[in-house]
Design a protein around this motif. Structure first.
Motif: not given
Length: 252
Positions: A170-174, A225-229
């Protein structure tokens, strides 16, 4: 106004774009023009997001000169607008006046793959006021000077009652380039957390730097940053899948 003044003062110099958008409808507020003016005077770039149902009653907003106004045309389906012709007429009347005043207007159709059965009709109604040909862009068209028609895929809002997303990455700009402030001063990671399910602090009581340095905020940032939610709500966000597809497409 006093509360808005205090909140914006705490964000002054640390935030560039100030979006009047966190599930609320900004045109409901009687002091909206004054809010916009105060934001501009403090160096913010004000942007409004609206469902477009109250534009015919809006007074003073165009004169306050927000930088951009985003109108969600797809929202008419959920806001009791049984007459799309009248709805579009009101939107177009406002759009013409705003664009002539130098305000960027983005007409959104964020319903691809969902409730998009009236999109062709909406396109034709827009074309009646802004005749084709339109200048095609990556996610839509420039239909006139300062006026854009934008489309995107429909997504499901995050909800703790939903099942978790099947994709683990997962990735988000939050918190990377955005955060939200609710009306009670609660700071949340993004504009989709309208219920304050992930409270990071309160801007009425704390400084912004303190809130952003909190363990919960840092865990969210480092996780993406690690693509983890790391937050349960983030693992149930339909928009995360849209972002991931955009990132993959960008690499291609």
């Amino acid at each position: 106004m006093e509360e808005f003044d205090l909140l914006t003062e705490k964000m002054r110099g640390k935030v560039r774009f100030l979006y009047f958008h966190l599930m609320g409808e900004p045109f409901l507020h009687p002091d909206l023009p004054e809010f916009i003016t105060l934001a501009r005077d403090k160096g913010f770039i004000p942007v409004l997001t609206t469902n477009g149902t109250l534009l015919s009653r809006a007074k003073g907003v165009i004169e306050a000169k927000p930088h951009k106004i985003q109108i969600s045309l797809h929202s008419h389906e959920g806001n009791g607008k049984d007459n799309p012709q009248q709805y579009i007429k009101e939107v177009m009347d406002f759009t013409v006046r705003a664009a002539e005043a130098g305000i960027v207007v983005v007409l959104r159709l964020w319903n691809q793959g969902g409730y998009d059965t009236q999109n062709d009709l909406l396109h034709e109604l827009v074309a009646e006021r802004f005749p084709r040909p339109w200048d095609e862009r990556h996610y839509g068209w420039r239909v006139a000077k300062n006026v854009y028609l934008e489309y995107a895929r429909m997504f499901e809002w995050p909800d703790n009652e939903r099942k978790e997303n099947t994709e683990k990455e997962a990735f988000c700009y939050a918190l990377r380039n955005q955060f939200g402030v609710l009306v009670d001063g609660t700071v949340v990671p993004c504009c989709l957390d309208h219920a304050g399910d992930i409270p990071l602090g309160n801007l009425f009581e704390q400084q912004l730097d303190e809130i952003m340095a909190s363990p919960r905020a840092r865990a969210i940032y480092d996780g993406f940053t690690r693509h983890v939610a790391v937050e349960p709500l983030c693992r149930r966000c339909g928009y995360a899948a849209v972002i991931k597809k955009l990132l993959v497409r960008g690499k291609e």
